[in-house]
Design a protein around this motif. Structure first.
Motif, PDB file in Angstrom:
ATOM      1  N   UNK A  68       0.833  -1.158   0.449  1.00 60.52           N
ATOM      2  CA  UNK A  68       0.086   0.034  -0.305  1.00 60.52           C
ATOM      3  C   UNK A  68       1.252   0.912   0.155  1.00 60.52           C
ATOM      4  N   UNK A  69       0.262   2.429  -0.127  1.00 54.51           N
ATOM      5  CA  UNK A  69       0.993   3.725  -0.863  1.00 54.51           C
ATOM      6  C   UNK A  69       1.852   4.250   1.138  1.00 54.51           C
ATOM      7  N   UNK A  70       1.014   4.352   1.564  1.00 55.35           N
ATOM      8  CA  UNK A  70       1.736   4.394   2.976  1.00 55.35           C
ATOM      9  C   UNK A  70       3.108   3.644   3.466  1.00 55.35           C
ATOM     10  N   UNK A  71       2.572   2.263   3.095  1.00 57.78           N
ATOM     11  CA  UNK A  71       3.693   1.156   3.766  1.00 57.78           C
ATOM     12  C   UNK A  71       4.963   1.475   2.867  1.00 57.78           C
ATOM     13  N   UNK A  72       4.843   1.382   1.605  1.00 57.82           N
ATOM     14  CA  UNK A  72       5.776   2.222   0.793  1.00 57.82           C
ATOM     15  C   UNK A  72       6.644   3.071   0.934  1.00 57.82           C
ATOM     16  N   UNK A  73       6.171   4.130   1.168  1.00 60.19           N
ATOM     17  CA  UNK A  73       6.657   5.766   1.594  1.00 60.19           C
ATOM     18  C   UNK A  73       7.113   5.577   2.965  1.00 60.19           C
ATOM     19  N   UNK A  74       6.948   4.428   3.813  1.00 62.77           N
ATOM     20  CA  UNK A  74       7.494   4.643   5.017  1.00 62.77           C
ATOM     21  C   UNK A  74       8.488   3.339   4.814  1.00 62.77           C
ATOM     22  N   UNK A  75       9.044   2.256   4.284  1.00 57.65           N
ATOM     23  CA  UNK A  75       9.988   2.023   3.503  1.00 57.65           C
ATOM     24  C   UNK A  75      10.654   2.205   3.165  1.00 57.65           C
TER      25      UNK A  75
END
Length: 122
Positions: A68-75
């Protein structure tokens, strides 16, 4: 100006120029330093340069598509931080313009000598 004073001034100026050249060389070397980190599952690989600035960002696999976009941003952010943490502590990175403008701590670049020390030949 006497010959002795003239010679002292010329020597001090030459010493100052050598010190400035050496500081510029060290600054260039520091700016050339990079560090790279890869996230788990090879989601993203990030290379940072001096000061932790992102120099390159790659997605070596298609793993990023499943996040998901939020998880990708966090990674991505965690990987940037990991890469930046690998940089040597003494690689702040600055330009010659900053050095010439006086916004760089010359004392830290010249082994603790101030401009006055350099000019005075201390």
């Amino acid at each position: 100006m006497t010959d002795d004073l003239r010679k002292m001034a010329e020597e001090a100026l030459a010493h100052y120029h050598r010190s400035l050249d050496e500081a510029a060389k060290r600054a260039e070397e520091r700016r050339a330093v990079t560090a790279t980190a890869t996230a788990p599952r090879r989601v993203v690989t990030v290379t940072v340069g001096a000061g932790g600035r992102v120099a390159d960002l790659k997605f070596p696999t298609n793993q990023y598509k499943s996040l998901p976009p939020a998880e990708l941003a966090s990674v991505i952010l965690k990987t940037v931080e990991e890469a930046a943490a690998k940089l040597p502590a003494d690689s702040p990175g600055f330009s010659m313009r900053e050095l010439a403008a006086g916004s760089v701590d010359v004392r830290s670049l010249s082994g603790g000598s101030s401009l006055d020390d350099l000019l005075g030949g201390k």
